[in-house]
Design an enzyme around this catalytic site. Sequence first.
Site, PDB file in Angstrom:
ATOM      1  N   ASP A  45       0.834  -1.198   0.000  1.00  0.00           N
ATOM      2  CA  ASP A  45       0.000   0.000   0.000  1.00  0.00           C
ATOM      3  C   ASP A  45       0.877   1.259   0.000  1.00  0.00           C
ATOM      4  O   ASP A  45       1.855   1.332   0.747  1.00  0.00           O
ATOM      5  CB  ASP A  45      -0.863  -0.038   1.268  1.00  0.00           C
ATOM      6  CG  ASP A  45      -1.921   1.036   1.300  1.00  0.00           C
ATOM      7  OD1 ASP A  45      -2.827   0.994   0.471  1.00  0.00           O
ATOM      8  OD2 ASP A  45      -1.850   1.921   2.189  1.00  0.00           O
ATOM      9  N   GLU A  86      14.811 -15.205  -0.273  1.00  0.00           N
ATOM     10  CA  GLU A  86      15.237 -16.340   0.562  1.00  0.00           C
ATOM     11  C   GLU A  86      14.229 -17.480   0.513  1.00  0.00           C
ATOM     12  O   GLU A  86      14.547 -18.617   0.841  1.00  0.00           O
ATOM     13  CB  GLU A  86      15.295 -15.908   2.034  1.00  0.00           C
ATOM     14  CG  GLU A  86      16.537 -15.221   2.458  1.00  0.00           C
ATOM     15  CD  GLU A  86      16.375 -14.790   3.921  1.00  0.00           C
ATOM     16  OE1 GLU A  86      15.712 -15.508   4.707  1.00  0.00           O
ATOM     17  OE2 GLU A  86      16.886 -13.710   4.246  1.00  0.00           O
TER      18      GLU A  86
HETATM   19  C1  BGC Z   1      -5.464   2.252  -0.291  1.00  0.00           C
HETATM   20  C2  BGC Z   1      -6.651   2.999   0.173  1.00  0.00           C
HETATM   21  C3  BGC Z   1      -6.317   3.564   1.530  1.00  0.00           C
HETATM   22  C4  BGC Z   1      -5.017   4.365   1.502  1.00  0.00           C
HETATM   23  C5  BGC Z   1      -4.476   4.580   2.864  1.00  0.00           C
HETATM   24  C6  BGC Z   1      -4.496   3.391  -0.499  1.00  0.00           C
HETATM   25  O1  BGC Z   1      -3.575   3.226  -1.350  1.00  0.00           O
HETATM   26  O2  BGC Z   1      -5.671   1.520  -1.463  1.00  0.00           O
HETATM   27  O3  BGC Z   1      -7.809   2.232   0.220  1.00  0.00           O
HETATM   28  O4  BGC Z   1      -7.347   4.408   1.930  1.00  0.00           O
HETATM   29  O5  BGC Z   1      -4.034   3.705   0.791  1.00  0.00           O
HETATM   30  O6  BGC Z   1      -3.993   3.387   3.379  1.00  0.00           O
END
Ligand code: BGC
Length: 549
Positions: free
Chosen positions: A213, A279
């Site tokens: 993310d 790994e």
């Molecule tokens: C996620 C979102 C989220 C944000 C904060 C984004 O890239 O896909 O759904 O609200 O990151 O974590």
Amino acid sequence: MGIDQRTQSDHHIWWHNAAVYQVYPRSFFDGNGDALGDLVGVQNKLPYLAALGVDAIWLSPFYPSPQHDSGYDVADPRGVDPMYGTLQDAQSLINAAHDHGLRIMVDLVPNHVSQDHPWFQAALAAGPGSPERARFHFLDTHSDEPPNNWVSLFGGPAWTRTTNPDGTPGQWYLHVFDSSQPDVNWTNPDVAEDWIRTLRFWLDMGVDGFRVDVAHGLVKDMNYSDLPDPVGLTEALRFDLDDGSPEMAAKRLLIENSGFFDRDELQDIYATWRAVLDEYAGDRMAVSEAWVPPHRASRYVSPTSLHQIFGFDFLVVAWDAEIMQGTILKAMSAVADVNAPPTWALSNHDSPRVVTRLGGGEVGQARARALAVVAHALPGAMYVFQGEELGLADADLPDSARQDPVFSRTKGAQKGRDGARVPLPWSGAAPPYGFTESTTNTWLPQPDDWAQVTVEAELSDPRSILNLYRTTLHERRAVTGPVTFVDSGSENVMIFSRDSGFHVAVNTGSTPWDIGAMFPNCSVMVSSDMQVGGKEESLPPNCAVWFIA
Ligand code: BGC
């Protein structure tokens, strides 16, 4: 065939051309009757996913969380929120998926934690100057203004002020998203170490990959310098969609220079992660969610970085054959110099559903089908967001039902992302459409007119988009060879070929196009309107076909 057998029988690297299905656990399927989706629910539906023709499942966060951003506010990255089940349920799901020949990817959220994470609670308790606060970005100011003019992607300032135990105003902390999601400080060694622990934890449980993310956001400008154009940046950072225009390109540039995105130091972090992934046997991988311009994309996909970067081009591409061709070329060349496979996505939990984006109604449906037929014929990996295979449109929700912090932080100016996150319809003619056995309302209300788009209804309709996806997702595994564009002579028709005479054509115009005139011996294999046979001479508007010529 299970995963282990498949790995041994050939050396094909699974993620090079995998179709990955994104499960948004809260809205996928309720396995325990409490009106919320959960891990047992995902396990129950593995046969459905295997039959759909996907190769892997990416699970959006299911970790303990106060759910201020639907689980992207993580309080413990190595646990399971009781609303989704237990760690045993996670283990059981991973094993069962492998038995069905499906890989499992989990979401990592390394940019920030939840305000409920023990580290943040300890930081608040420990006070200014403490090692606990050094894991975050805490700053003092000598006025009532935030430390700088950075803005939150969810609206408003990127800083929130704490209150001292005596009630006086305290330090400010940085949050690029909601104030419930404090950003961690990646120059602090505790942070890096703890993330390695998290990687190993899930790798040891057998996951095959990670979705990272905000992968471009971990490292900040530690001088916390003001931005030249915070107002422009606020606009640019909106979760609204990019239409590919020069205006949007300028907005992207602003993001690039934002002080908190795409900084060079990130690559040291990913080199460490890559060494850990390497790994482990079994081609473990990581895909980065990094909203960066094409010339920066390849930095996230190299032998010393991550394996894939999401290609977001189809989330935003205009319904225009020429623009589509340019977009495909751009996406492929962005990763070609590091020899990485491109990736494609028509939708995800942060975007309007593709049917809605491409016009809604029958036209939106037809275009969404056609875009899928194009995308499923391209090389690389394909990401499919749950419900996309049913042709769901965004649900029209009353404001009172909205839960996305984007809605509240912008005071309703932006509706947010809830419309794409409504629980899936599985069967029956009325809510909850088989999603749950509970009589409690689902967390987001389902529309009343979904009887025809349930899995059950679509499986029994040979022309449904679900049956189209089941065909193209299976068949795409056999499509090989480089993409070669063929001049159709029409600005509304894009054509490309792959190996063995395999061609794809899409008509974005408003009149039929005569395929037979250009390819007299063409034989249509798949048509996005599922009307194969007797129509080979003509490609209708808003339609795409696979054909041999
Ligand atoms: C996620 C979102 C989220 C944000 C904060 C984004 O890239 O896909 O759904 O609200 O990151 O974590």
